[in-house]
Each structure stands twice: as C-alpha cells, then as structure tokens.
Design an enzyme around this catalytic site. Structure first.
Site, PDB file in Angstrom:
ATOM      1  N   ASP A   1       0.822  -1.199   0.000  1.00 23.95           N
ATOM      2  CA  ASP A   1       0.000   0.000   0.000  1.00 23.95           C
ATOM      3  C   ASP A   1       0.862   1.258   0.000  1.00 23.95           C
ATOM      4  OD1 ASP A   1      -2.620   1.383   0.470  1.00 23.95           O
ATOM      5  OD2 ASP A   1      -1.648   1.927   2.356  1.00 23.95           O
TER       6      ASP A   1
ATOM      7  N   GLU B   1       1.124  -0.520  -5.209  1.00 25.89           N
ATOM      8  CA  GLU B   1       0.183   0.566  -5.451  1.00 25.89           C
ATOM      9  C   GLU B   1       1.020   1.838  -5.541  1.00 25.89           C
ATOM     10  OE1 GLU B   1      -3.563   2.976  -3.469  1.00 25.89           O
ATOM     11  OE2 GLU B   1      -1.937   2.203  -2.250  1.00 25.89           O
TER      12      GLU B   1
END
Length: 745
Positions: free
Chosen positions: A416, A469
């Site tokens: 993330d 990401e």
C-alpha cells in the site's frame, strides 16, 4: 555486623532492585555460585510471599528454605552442600495459597549470535522466531520466551495475567550490544494476556503491546496474547508446487478484492462478522463460481479502528481478532489453494498509527520512526513513517513480510501507498521536507528497502507476486533490481484507472471529445508490468459506486458498465476488481454493512454478474488475453481514432498457434449496422461474447453468433467483415475453428 540483606546482596543491590534501578537482574536473582565457589546461592523477589522453599526438579525433593531478607519480598539462601547448579522449583507460600513455579532467573541467554547479527544488519527474515512470545523447550522445561527490542529503555519487564501485571516480578535480561531484552517464563498458559512495561530514559513508565505479537485483544483493549501451541496441518502441496513454476506475468490473473468485514455478514441485523469457517463455506465457492483466479484481502493485521479498513495496523504480526485466530486464517488460505484460488494480502509498510500502546516512541525515543517530523510524520493520515535506514526496522518489516508468506502461505503482497514511501516531499509543501544526501526528493532509504525486500522475497518464495500501489511516474517499479528497478512483479495502473473512470462518467454524447482517455494508456502500457485495478478506493468517500458514476437511465448504466468491463478485460494487464462491482452494487461501499446481495434478485444485476463470470472464463481459456500482456506483440489497434462514433477496435494476440481475439467496444447508445472491421486472419469468426446478449440484460442485437470474413483488406488486415455493433456494448470475436475454447454467445 552483617545483616540478612548484605549477607546475600552486596553494594546496595537490594535497595536498587527494590527501587527498580537494578537492570542486570539475572546477575543477582536466580542461582549463582558464591564468591568462594563453595556453595550455591538462590535469590528471588516475590512480593507478599511468606515462605519460599527450593525444590529439585529432578527428584522433587526440598533442597533448602530461603530466608526472608526483608518485608518487601526479597528471599535468599544457600543450597546446603550442593555446588553444582541444578534445575529447581520455587514453592511459594502466600497468605491464602501455595504455588510452585519454575524460577525464570535460573536460565541463561537463549538468543543466537547469528540472529542478533542479522537483526541489527537489517536482513533478518525470521525475527519473529526469537522476538515476541515464542514457545520454547529449555532443558526439558516448556515455557514462553519473551523478547523485545528497546535499546534506550532503562528497564523492561514482561507483565501479564501470569504475574498480576506486577512490573517488578519479571524484569528481563538486557543485551547491551543490540538493545534486546529477553526472559524465558515457564508456567505461562496459552492465551495469557501480556504487555511489555518499559522505563524510559526520562524515568517514565509505559506499558506497550508487543510489536511482534501474533495475537492481540480486540479494541478498546490492547494487550498482546500468548499464542496457541497447536499448528495448522497444510494440505496445499499441489498448489504450492504449481505456484512455484508459474510465470504469472504470462498467466491470467483476475483478482477479487475483498474486505472480509463487509463482504457478507450474519446475525439478525447483519451485526456479526463471518468467521473463517463461514468464509471457507461461502466466499471460496462464490469466487470459484465467478471464475476469479485470486482473492486479495484488505489488511488483516490487527487494527483498533474499524474505519481504517486495516490500513492503520498496530499489531503487524497479529491477524485481527475479527474473523478468528491464526489457525483459522491458515485454514482459509489452505482451502483457497485447494480450490485453485491464490490469495494476495494487502500489506502496510508505508506508515503506522500513533496509538500510544503501539510503536510510537516505543522505548521513549523515536525507535521505529524518524525524530524529525519532516521525515517522520505523514501529513495526509497523521501517522508515522518508518525509518527505513535503520537495520532493526528493516528486519522488523522484512521478517513481517516473510511471516505472512511463510507461515500463512499467502501468494503475494500488495504494498500500500508505495508513492508515499518513494518521495520525501510526498504531500508536503516547500520547507516541510528534508532532501536526501544528494539534494533530491527521493527517499533513498525506502528505495533501498523495497529493492532488498522484493529481491529476498522472490528468492525465498518462488511463484509469489509482489504488487505495488504506486501512483506516480516513478521509473522502473517493475524492473529487476539488477537493472536499478524496485523489483516488483506488478504495478497498479492508476493512470488507466483515473482516465477510464473519468471517461465512464461522461455523457455518451460528449465521449467523442474524450476518446483519448481510453486510448492513451496504450502509449505507456509496456513501460511497466501493469495491473488494471478498480479497487475499493474508487467506490468510497462520496465517489459513488461504478454504476452511480455512469450517466443515463438504468438500461444505459448497466450496458455501459458491461462494455467497460469488456474493455478492461481486453486491455493488456492483469485485472483487479473490488467486491460488489461484479454485480453492479448501486450504493458506494460501506465497511459497516454487508454488500447489497438482495440486488441479485433483479435481472440487470444478474446480467452483470454473469458477464463478469463469462469474461473470466474467456480470460482463462484464451492465452491471447494474458501470455503477451507485457509485450507489444500481444496487442494491435485496428482503429483507435474513431472518436466520432466512440468505438474502439483492437486485436489481442498470443504465441504462435494461439487464436487471436478481436474486441469491438461501442461506448454510445447508437447501433452500427454494416460496420467494417479488419480480421487478423482468414476464415470466419464467431462472437465468443456479446455484452448486449439477453443473457446479460442487453437488447440482444449482434451478429447471430457468426461473422463472415471477406477477402477485402481493411485496417491493415488482409481480411475483413461487416458486422453489427450493438449499443453500449463489447463484442469479442475469434476464429470459428477455436470456438470450442470459449463459451459462445
């Protein structure tokens, strides 16, 4: 005259111990040889004890009684004629009870020099095996080895159910050279609650959760929990062997992103989470029926705030209590593998929250984070940024990644907020950040960490997928580390996602002016190994569901969404779709409630769900849709410039001998009859899929399943055909000779 105290405690050691200022307690408490070598002395500190006897573990006989040195609880005594150390129990008489315990201070250090070196160096992959709370057998005695990193603490004790949370009872052994503290405690039960009680450099005391705890209490409580001794027996050998030899960049990957707390709920009012057994029985069959290849779990490390969705974890090693225990999670992953479904885990290594029981100023100093807030504080989320340049922090994170992959058999990690890791000025104004050693804005320490992480994980766990990401144009995210890349396997294509959803939200009459929003992604599609993601982030915070984004009446909304999915599945790159989107959820996602499964009582929602299933089956059945995802030879535009009609036509190619597929996407409600397209090879084609079929809720316009080829060159192809292009639709055409590979619509 020698008193009872100074007969056994020299130079004021008893006073220092009682005041909590004697840190080297193992040199004082426990069993020691006297200075003259002629006897053994046992010392202990037991508040409220009336009497203490030393019992030999070998034969169960009483060896000696200890003298009560003072009323604070100090006891000491010699072991008669014995001069050779032996294992012993303490039989303790309290006012209302008598207990026997194995004295933890009779055991030596248990830490391994190699482990300590790797931990400090930043390359430890199994730090969780010696840090935290681990079951050990020492000289035939079972117990729990507690260990924590707190180099600046003046004293560390383990407190818990087993010692009435008394910080003086189990002061830990300090390893000055590396900042670790340890103690081996017999007589600790599975499921016991515990914390580490630290005395900070300024003298303040704070109780902290174990950073390496593998189980934690549910909020608002925050104690760590001693794990169970039982282990899961894995039955996924076939999957693990298959995974190890699969080249995922050439294979189909259709990932179903799931928030376990809101996929489906139980209880009269949907107030209860499904547990892992429920998920085995409900989620896995559903994902299998929808023909997704993988599940991606949003973060499951323990987190106190439900509204963080797991992206602000406090217990990075502890599976959240919400759905069951660690063995339950392992059973779920195991069942996925037995159903031929991979499982990817969202992993948060970019930041951590400021909860006082967590990592923040863990030993009274900025241990895991940076001291300077210009490097250590994340402005968007008011969280703290890991100090990736510190060896022990790198080991903490590397070991955690290995922990999930090794102990839980996860098939990859989706990291993330990578962009926030890469840039020192991320979301900061001038003057709010510090440049690197070369004056630049790149976080060189984070870059080095990510390179090391990917290199080691791919080496240690064959066949995994590391997914980033990353929302910027940072070069080389998926390039190998030996080519100066970050070494990820895949990168979310945030540019494609933003452009395509923007296009989706426009009225069809205006889409001709934004045609480039669906074609531009092919200009850079081969610069990275992209994954097309429509994740949870796109259906929250007022953005609305995918269906809600689309203008028009209901028929147009559903037809447009089906066409969009067809474009997405035809576009080069692996696929990820957030739960609920596969049946066109109307409302945006709410983590407090189940998905709106009742919508599947209505045909339009059934149609979208059926369309996604058939797209997935075609995707897995036709190698042209995956084998050359990251090579330009796998894609060719037939016409990318037909903006006036908002029609996109392209071909997907596989290896030699693989059947090519032609995609025709119409993003307006207009029907086009006699529309000529080029065909990549001679011979008739058939409609493998038609999103306008009545099976999906469409108007059932199309080509009756067959496209007759003509020997007329068109769009650079030697053959062509006149077709009917349905409104707001996606057609997938393939050679008739290969129609057995796909479900014909």
């Amino acid at each position: 005259m020698m008193t009872q105290a100074n007969a056994y405690f020299y130079n004021g050691a008893d006073v220092a111990l009682l005041n909590g200022q004697y840190t080297d307690v193992f040199s004082l408490l426990g069993m020691h040889t006297s200075e003259d070598g002629k006897s053994l002395i046992v010392r202990c500190f037991l508040r409220n004890a009336l009497k203490v006897d030393v019992i030999s573990i070998k034969d169960g006989r009483r060896v000696a009684g200890l003298e009560k040195v003072n009323d604070a609880g100090l006891f000491a005594g010699t072991m008669g004629r014995r001069v050779k150390p032996f294992l012993y129990l303490l039989r303790i008489q309290y006012p209302l009870s008598q207990i026997e315990i194995v004295d933890p201070y009779q055991f030596g250090p248990l830490l391994n020099a190699d482990d300590l070196y790797l931990f400090g160096e930043g390359s430890a992959e199994r730090a969780y095996e010696f840090l935290g709370a681990n079951w050990r057998d020492v000289e035939g005695i079972e117990g729990v080895h507690f260990c924590v990193w707190a180099p600046n603490a003046k004293r560390v004790s383990v407190v818990g159910d087993f010692n009435h949370w008394d910080d003086t009872r189990h002061v830990m052994r300090q390893h000055m050279a590396n900042g670790l503290w340890e103690i081996f405690l017999p007589n600790v039960a599975e499921g016991a609650h515990y914390k580490f009680d630290l005395v900070h450099p300024n003298g303040e005391r704070h109780a902290k959760s174990d950073p390496m705890a593998t189980q934690m209490e549910c909020a608002p409580h925050n104690a760590s929990i001693v794990p169970k001794k039982s282990k899961h027996s894995w039955k996924d050998t076939l999957w693990m062997n298959k995974r190890a030899v699969t080249a995922w960049h050439k294979a189909p990957m259709a990932i179903y992103e799931v928030h376990l707390g809101s996929w489906r709920r139980k209880g009269d009012n949907g107030e209860q989470y499904l547990d892992y057994q429920d998920l085995i029985e409900q989620l896995i069959p559903y994902v299998k029926a929808q023909s997704f290849t993988h599940i991606e779990l949003m973060p499951i490390s323990e987190y106190p705030f439900d509204g963080s969705w797991g992206y602000q974890p406090v217990g990075l090693y502890a599976p959240t209590h919400r759905f069951g225990d660690a063995n339950g999670l392992k059973a779920f992953v195991d069942a996925c593998h037995q159903a031929d479904i991979g499982v990817v885990l969202d992993w948060v290594a970019a930041h951590f929250p400021k909860d006082p029981h967590g990592l923040v100023r863990f030993d009274g100093t900025c241990l895991y984070e940076h001291e300077d807030p210009r490097k250590g504080t994340h402005p968007d989320w008011d969280t703290l940024i890991y100090n990736y340049g510190r060896g022990e922090v790198r080991s903490f994170l590397l070991s955690n990644a290995c922990y999930w992959l090794r102990e839980f058999h996860f098939d990859g990690l989706r990291i993330d907020a990578v962009s926030s890791m890469l840039y020192l000025d991320y979301s900061r104004e001038p003057g709010q950040w510090l440049p690197n050693a070369y004056g630049g804005r790149e976080n060189l320490e984070a870059i080095s960490f990510l390179q090391m992480l990917n290199q080691r994980l791919y080496q240690a766990f064959p066949g995994i997928c590391m997914i980033a990401e990353e929302s910027t144009a940072f070069a080389g995210v998926t390039k190998p580390t030996d080519h100066h890349g970050l070494g990820f396997g895949f990168k979310w294509n945030m540019g494609w996602m933003n452009d395509s959803l923007s296009y989706l939200s426009r009225d069809p009459i205006y889409r001709q002016y934004h045609h480039h929003q669906l074609t531009f992604s092919l200009m850079y599609a081969y610069t990275e190994q992209f994954m097309l993601s429509v994740s949870h982030d796109e259906v929250v915070h007022g953005k609305g569901s995918l269906l809600h984004k689309i203008p028009g009446d209901d028929w147009q909304k559903f037809a447009t969404l089906r066409a969009y999915y067809g474009f997405m599945w035809g576009h080069p790159g692996k696929k990820l779709l957030f739960m609920g989107s596969e049946f066109a959820q109307r409302d945006e996602w709410d983590h407090n409630h189940s998905l709106d499964w009742h919508l599947l009582a209505f045909e339009p929602h059934q149609g979208v769900q059926r369309w996604l299933k058939d797209l997935n089956q075609l995707y897995q059945g036709m190698s042209a849709l995956s084998v050359l995802d990251y090579q330009p030879a796998g894609f060719r535009w037939l016409d990318c410039d037909n903006g006036s009609a908002s029609i996109f036509t392209f071909v997907r190619y596989g290896l030699a001998g693989d059947a090519p597929l032609v995609f025709v996407i119409n993003m307006t409600p207009s029907v086009h009859h006699g529309f000529r397209i080029g065909l990549p090879q001679a011979g008739d084609f058939c409609e493998y899929l038609n999103s306008d079929s009545y099976l999906y809720g469409g108007s059932n316009q199309g080509n009756a399943g067959l496209v007759v080829a003509q020997n007329q060159s068109w769009q650079g192809m030697e053959s062509s055909a006149l077709i009917t292009v349905p409104p707001l639709s996606c057609l997938v055409l393939g050679p008739v000779a290969n129609q057995v590979e796909a479900k014909r619509r």
